[in-house]
Design a protein around this motif. Structure first.
Motif, short mmCIF file in Angstrom:
data_model
loop_
_atom_site.label_atom_id
_atom_site.label_comp_id
_atom_site.label_asym_id
_atom_site.label_seq_id
_atom_site.Cartn_x
_atom_site.Cartn_y
_atom_site.Cartn_z
N PRO A 113 0.81 -1.23 0.00
CA PRO A 113 0.00 0.00 0.00
C PRO A 113 0.84 1.27 0.00
O PRO A 113 0.52 2.23 -0.72
N ALA A 114 1.90 1.30 0.79
CA ALA A 114 2.75 2.49 0.83
C ALA A 114 3.49 2.68 -0.49
O ALA A 114 3.68 3.81 -0.95
N LEU A 115 3.91 1.58 -1.10
CA LEU A 115 4.65 1.68 -2.36
C LEU A 115 3.75 2.12 -3.50
O LEU A 115 4.19 2.81 -4.43
N LYS A 116 2.48 1.74 -3.45
CA LYS A 116 1.52 2.23 -4.45
C LYS A 116 1.41 3.75 -4.37
O LYS A 116 1.30 4.43 -5.40
N GLU A 117 1.45 4.26 -3.15
CA GLU A 117 1.38 5.71 -2.98
C GLU A 117 2.66 6.37 -3.50
O GLU A 117 2.61 7.47 -4.09
N CYS A 118 3.81 5.72 -3.31
CA CYS A 118 5.05 6.22 -3.90
C CYS A 118 4.90 6.34 -5.41
O CYS A 118 5.26 7.36 -6.02
N ARG A 119 4.38 5.28 -6.02
CA ARG A 119 4.22 5.27 -7.47
C ARG A 119 3.24 6.35 -7.92
O ARG A 119 3.45 7.03 -8.92
N ARG A 120 2.14 6.52 -7.16
CA ARG A 120 1.14 7.51 -7.53
C ARG A 120 1.72 8.92 -7.50
O ARG A 120 1.40 9.75 -8.35
N ARG A 121 2.62 9.16 -6.54
CA ARG A 121 3.21 10.51 -6.42
C ARG A 121 4.48 10.66 -7.24
O ARG A 121 5.12 11.72 -7.23
N GLY A 122 4.89 9.59 -7.93
CA GLY A 122 6.06 9.69 -8.79
C GLY A 122 7.37 9.67 -8.05
O GLY A 122 8.38 10.19 -8.56
N VAL A 123 7.40 9.06 -6.86
CA VAL A 123 8.65 8.98 -6.08
C VAL A 123 9.22 7.57 -6.23
O VAL A 123 8.63 6.59 -5.78
N PRO A 124 10.37 7.41 -6.88
CA PRO A 124 10.96 6.08 -7.08
C PRO A 124 11.57 5.54 -5.79
O PRO A 124 11.89 6.29 -4.87
N PHE A 125 11.74 4.23 -5.76
CA PHE A 125 12.31 3.60 -4.57
C PHE A 125 13.12 2.38 -4.98
O PHE A 125 12.90 1.76 -6.03
N ILE A 126 14.08 2.04 -4.14
CA ILE A 126 14.95 0.87 -4.32
C ILE A 126 14.79 -0.03 -3.10
O ILE A 126 14.72 0.46 -1.97
N ALA A 127 14.72 -1.33 -3.32
CA ALA A 127 14.71 -2.30 -2.23
C ALA A 127 16.14 -2.64 -1.85
O ALA A 127 16.95 -2.96 -2.73
N VAL A 128 16.47 -2.57 -0.56
CA VAL A 128 17.81 -2.90 -0.11
C VAL A 128 17.77 -4.06 0.88
O VAL A 128 16.94 -4.09 1.77
N ASP A 129 18.61 -5.03 0.65
CA ASP A 129 18.87 -6.16 1.54
C ASP A 129 17.78 -7.23 1.55
O ASP A 129 18.06 -8.36 1.95
N THR A 130 16.57 -6.92 1.15
CA THR A 130 15.54 -7.94 1.06
C THR A 130 14.58 -7.58 -0.04
O THR A 130 14.48 -6.41 -0.44
N GLU A 131 13.85 -8.55 -0.54
CA GLU A 131 13.02 -8.34 -1.72
C GLU A 131 11.64 -7.79 -1.38
O GLU A 131 11.14 -7.93 -0.26
N ILE A 132 11.03 -7.16 -2.37
CA ILE A 132 9.66 -6.65 -2.28
C ILE A 132 8.81 -7.42 -3.28
O ILE A 132 9.20 -7.62 -4.43
N TYR A 133 7.64 -7.87 -2.82
CA TYR A 133 6.73 -8.61 -3.68
C TYR A 133 5.54 -7.72 -4.03
O TYR A 133 5.36 -6.65 -3.48
N GLY A 134 4.72 -8.19 -4.96
CA GLY A 134 3.55 -7.42 -5.36
C GLY A 134 3.73 -6.78 -6.72
O GLY A 134 4.77 -6.92 -7.36
N GLN A 135 2.73 -6.05 -7.13
CA GLN A 135 2.72 -5.47 -8.47
C GLN A 135 3.51 -4.16 -8.55
O GLN A 135 3.94 -3.77 -9.64
N THR A 136 3.69 -3.48 -7.45
CA THR A 136 4.43 -2.21 -7.46
C THR A 136 5.91 -2.51 -7.28
O THR A 136 6.38 -2.77 -6.18
N ARG A 137 6.64 -2.49 -8.37
CA ARG A 137 8.03 -2.95 -8.36
C ARG A 137 9.01 -1.81 -8.08
O ARG A 137 8.79 -0.66 -8.50
N PRO A 138 10.10 -2.09 -7.40
CA PRO A 138 11.13 -1.08 -7.16
C PRO A 138 11.94 -0.81 -8.43
O PRO A 138 11.93 -1.61 -9.38
#
Length: 324
Positions: A113-138
């Motif tokens: 949910p938080a990453l979807k909001e990142c995507r909606r606001r156009g703020v990119p993100f990187i996953a560090v040290d562990t993976e992220i699952y779901g449709q909103t990809r880093p």
């Protein structure tokens, strides 16, 4: 033995800080020509599953220094192992106007949910040290070769035992520790090594929590040969419980991190080995990827940093009191 470790704690902390500062000074020399963006200072955010783990403190220190040398700023949040709190903190950082976020999720699925909001606001993100699952990809996932860490430990066990009764301490909600455990069991199976997992604590990677879980196992009065810790704090917590119960008698205790505390226990012969991660390199590659992306350049989807098994025979005395 743990009393001796406590006596060395202040000295160890001093050397850790000095070593980190030294490595940063060297890496900053490399970074200066790489991270030059001709624009106003940027605001980065970072959040880790918990800061009650020295590994994340060191990783964040490298990331922060690499960013500050470029004239930019980093804000860091600690969700204390709460995914709900981490999601709220990510939203708060978005409200603060961050340009980029480094995310180490508490739960790689429920951070969505938080990453979807990142995507909606156009703020990119990187996953560090562990993976992220779901449709909103880093933008990218920068991670140690966690599967290989388990492989290295399994090979070491097989080289030293004819068979093994194994206790496992890890967290099945964290993709990195799951990958380590998978590499461990897959390799034992591939080697046709006779083993039995006689006890599993699947919800802990913190030292005190693992001490409690190990005490539960020890109260069963079952013999075992190998302790597989999903990280160094879990191995150290189990080791402390074993010492408190006077049952440390030749079992092979393994951790994953290559932390100063873990390496000290290996050097003293209390732990058999630790599979070392390299937080300086993870930080360097994560920050490099972030700046490349912000400059409009291609970034690999996954960046894997190698690991190395450190035993008493292979530990470098120059890094015994510091991280790699």
């Amino acid at each position: 033995m743990f009393n001796r470790r406590k006596r060395n704690a202040i000295y160890s902390t001093f050397l850790l800080v000095a070593a980190v500062a030294g490595m940063i000074a060297v890496l900053v020399f490399w970074l200066k020509p790489v991270f030059v963006l001709d624009k106003k200072p940027l605001l980065f955010g970072s959040t880790y599953m918990t800061m009650d783990n020295q590994y994340f403190e060191v990783l964040n220190a490298f990331i922060e220094n690499f960013i500050e040398v470029n004239g930019d700023r980093l804000i860091t949040r600690d969700p204390a192992s709460s995914q709900k709190k981490q999601n709220e903190q990510i939203l708060d950082m978005l409200d603060m106007g961050v340009d980029f976020i480094f995310v180490n999720p508490v739960d790689g699925r429920n951070v969505e949910p938080a990453l979807k909001e990142c995507r909606r606001r156009g703020v990119p993100f990187i996953a560090v040290d562990t993976e992220i699952y779901g449709q909103t990809r880093p933008v990218s996932t920068v991670i140690s070769d966690n599967y290989e860490a388990g492989v290295l430990i399994a090979r070491d066990v097989a080289s030293k035992c004819n068979k093994a009764r194994i206790v496992v301490m890890y967290d099945n909600k964290i993709s990195s520790t799951c990958s380590r455990y998978q590499g461990f069991t897959d390799t034992l199976d591939a080697l046709s090594f006779p083993y039995e997992i006689i006890y599993t604590a699947s919800g802990t990677t913190l030292l005190h929590e693992t001490m409690v879980e190990m005490q539960k196992f020890l109260d069963l009065h079952l013999g075992f040969d190998v302790l597989f810790g999903g990280n160094d704090p879990s191995a150290l917590g189990a080791l402390a419980a074993m010492q408190n119960n006077n049952v440390l008698s030749g079992q092979l205790v393994y951790g994953i991190d290559g932390s100063p505390s873990g390496k000290m226990m290996v050097n003293q012969g209390l732990m058999e080995a630790t599979a070392a991660q390299y937080p300086s390199e993870i930080a360097f590659k994560a920050v490099s990827a972030a700046y490349r992306y912000l400059e409009g350049n291609y970034v690999d989807d996954t960046i894997i940093v190698p690991v190395k098994l450190l035993s008493k025979d292979t530990i470098d005395s120059l890094t015994l009191m510091s991280w790699q």
